[in-house]
Design a protein around this motif. Sequence first.
Motif, short mmCIF file in Angstrom:
data_model
loop_
_atom_site.label_atom_id
_atom_site.label_comp_id
_atom_site.label_asym_id
_atom_site.label_seq_id
_atom_site.Cartn_x
_atom_site.Cartn_y
_atom_site.Cartn_z
N UNK A 55 46.50 32.88 50.31
CA UNK A 55 45.88 33.74 49.29
C UNK A 55 44.98 34.79 49.94
N UNK A 56 44.21 34.36 50.92
CA UNK A 56 43.29 35.27 51.59
C UNK A 56 44.05 36.39 52.29
N UNK A 126 46.59 46.39 43.70
CA UNK A 126 45.15 46.27 43.89
C UNK A 126 44.60 45.08 43.08
N UNK A 127 45.02 44.98 41.82
CA UNK A 127 44.55 43.87 40.99
C UNK A 127 45.11 42.53 41.47
N UNK A 128 46.35 42.52 41.93
CA UNK A 128 46.92 41.29 42.50
C UNK A 128 46.10 40.87 43.72
N UNK A 129 45.77 41.83 44.58
CA UNK A 129 44.94 41.53 45.75
C UNK A 129 43.56 41.03 45.36
N UNK A 133 42.40 37.26 46.28
CA UNK A 133 41.19 37.06 47.08
C UNK A 133 40.19 36.20 46.33
N UNK A 134 40.07 36.41 45.04
CA UNK A 134 39.20 35.56 44.22
C UNK A 134 39.72 34.12 44.19
N UNK A 139 39.40 28.49 45.89
CA UNK A 139 40.04 27.35 46.54
C UNK A 139 39.23 26.87 47.74
N UNK A 140 38.70 27.80 48.52
CA UNK A 140 37.88 27.40 49.67
C UNK A 140 36.59 26.74 49.21
N UNK A 141 36.02 27.24 48.12
CA UNK A 141 34.83 26.60 47.55
C UNK A 141 35.13 25.19 47.07
#
Length: 147
Positions: A55-56, A126-129, A133-134, A139-141
């Motif tokens: 995702x990142x 842009x919105x997909x990115x 990223x969100x 997920x990392x959180x």
Amino acid sequence: MRKTGAWPIIFIPLTIACFRRRKYELSNPKIVHITPRIFVAFAVIGALTGLDDFFYAQGVAKLPVPTSALIIATRLAFTALFAFILVRQKSTPYSINAVVLLTIGAVVLALHTSNDRPKGVTKRDYFVGFFMTLAASTLYGFVLPLP
């Protein structure tokens, strides 16, 4: 590079240690010293971390660096939230205030960037990115406080 990019480097000393242990143990050495339950937990956390890295990578490829860095800053809020939910981490008013202010600041800065789209990136990309990223930040959180 993300935090998991160098995993083969740690694999080398672990392999050497395994072979040395087998060489010097006289009584029937075990190849694996891990229970199936712990192995499954490690596998799930590893898969989630791999998904987070995907995702990142996909998200930041479609965003400018300042925007992606600000979105990733929301990781602090997600980590605090999941730490409270998963491991019952107690929060003080000061830590809650810091998380809220840092997260709101990052979101406001990320949403108020105008015309900073990289060349060749459509509005949809842009919105997909942005959302990938969100999702990586969320997920990392979630992965960090897993017990």
